[in-house]
Design an enzyme around this catalytic site. Sequence first.
Site, PDB file in Angstrom:
ATOM      1  N   LYS A  14      28.179  39.493  43.223  1.00  0.00           N
ATOM      2  CA  LYS A  14      27.239  40.165  42.332  1.00  0.00           C
ATOM      3  C   LYS A  14      26.048  39.256  42.002  1.00  0.00           C
ATOM      4  O   LYS A  14      24.902  39.695  42.016  1.00  0.00           O
ATOM      5  CB  LYS A  14      27.966  40.566  41.040  1.00  0.00           C
ATOM      6  N   ARG A  88      29.429  47.438  27.543  1.00  0.00           N
ATOM      7  CA  ARG A  88      30.862  47.264  27.755  1.00  0.00           C
ATOM      8  C   ARG A  88      31.650  48.420  27.144  1.00  0.00           C
ATOM      9  O   ARG A  88      32.843  48.538  27.377  1.00  0.00           O
ATOM     10  CB  ARG A  88      31.353  45.972  27.081  1.00  0.00           C
ATOM     11  N   ARG A 127      38.963  28.564  49.759  1.00  0.00           N
ATOM     12  CA  ARG A 127      37.724  27.784  49.853  1.00  0.00           C
ATOM     13  C   ARG A 127      37.950  26.314  49.537  1.00  0.00           C
ATOM     14  O   ARG A 127      38.664  25.964  48.615  1.00  0.00           O
ATOM     15  CB  ARG A 127      36.689  28.294  48.833  1.00  0.00           C
ATOM     16  N   ARG A 160      38.651  21.055  46.061  1.00  0.00           N
ATOM     17  CA  ARG A 160      38.715  22.473  45.719  1.00  0.00           C
ATOM     18  C   ARG A 160      38.322  22.624  44.272  1.00  0.00           C
ATOM     19  O   ARG A 160      38.620  21.760  43.453  1.00  0.00           O
ATOM     20  CB  ARG A 160      40.143  23.009  45.896  1.00  0.00           C
ATOM     21  N   ARG A 172      40.916  36.742  36.131  1.00  0.00           N
ATOM     22  CA  ARG A 172      39.507  37.138  36.007  1.00  0.00           C
ATOM     23  C   ARG A 172      39.300  38.565  36.508  1.00  0.00           C
ATOM     24  O   ARG A 172      38.506  39.324  35.978  1.00  0.00           O
ATOM     25  CB  ARG A 172      38.600  36.164  36.766  1.00  0.00           C
TER      26      ARG A 172
END
Length: 217
Positions: A14, A88, A127, A160, A172
């Site tokens: 995003k 929200r 990652r 990391r 999250r």
Amino acid sequence: MLNIILLGPPGAGKGTQAARLQAERGMIQLSTGDMLREAVAAGTPVGLKAKAVMERGELVSDAIVSALIGERLDASADKGAIFDGFPRTKHQAAALEILLAQRGRRLDHVIELVVDEDELVRRIVGRFTCAKCGAPYHDHFRLPAVPGVCDVCGSTKFKRRPDDNEETVRTRMAEYRAKTAPILPYYEDKGLVRRVDGMASVDEVAAQIDAIVDGKA
Ligand SMILES: [Zn+2]
């Protein structure tokens, strides 16, 4: 001028898309958290009010956030706005409608980056980067040619990010679902929600968003 809400869980890209829309189209991203910090720092009338509330340890009210968005819409959003972190709730969504209507504007689209959560977790958790030069790697998609040795600089140290672990990422995502759950149905009813495949490449996602924004999809 276009006014959109961009929705997507953490890791869906995003931020990348919002930054691109700003750079390419001169839209501005109205991120509630950033706006509050900026208004307080700049000492605008609304900022001073918000500061007093926060110093008392209270939550900044919808009225203050609305006033803040109004300030920013008037000051710098003549090429369009990307709302981030607001609304929200249905109540805030209604407030946003009024704010926009008062300025002869309306909300054009609510664009949601839709992801496959398990796949997104795999992407994020895999990652890692070279600790010396920052070259990006991935457990599944991009391992160094020689195991344990950075392709770019030859370093053997990698790192990391601490929050790139499955538990944090899943938390999250759950937070994201909880935050958007109240407003998605509201905008669905109004026929404003457009969905984009958030698992596609950055360029493909960009093309899908552009098609919506340009009224070609
Ligand atoms: Zn390296």
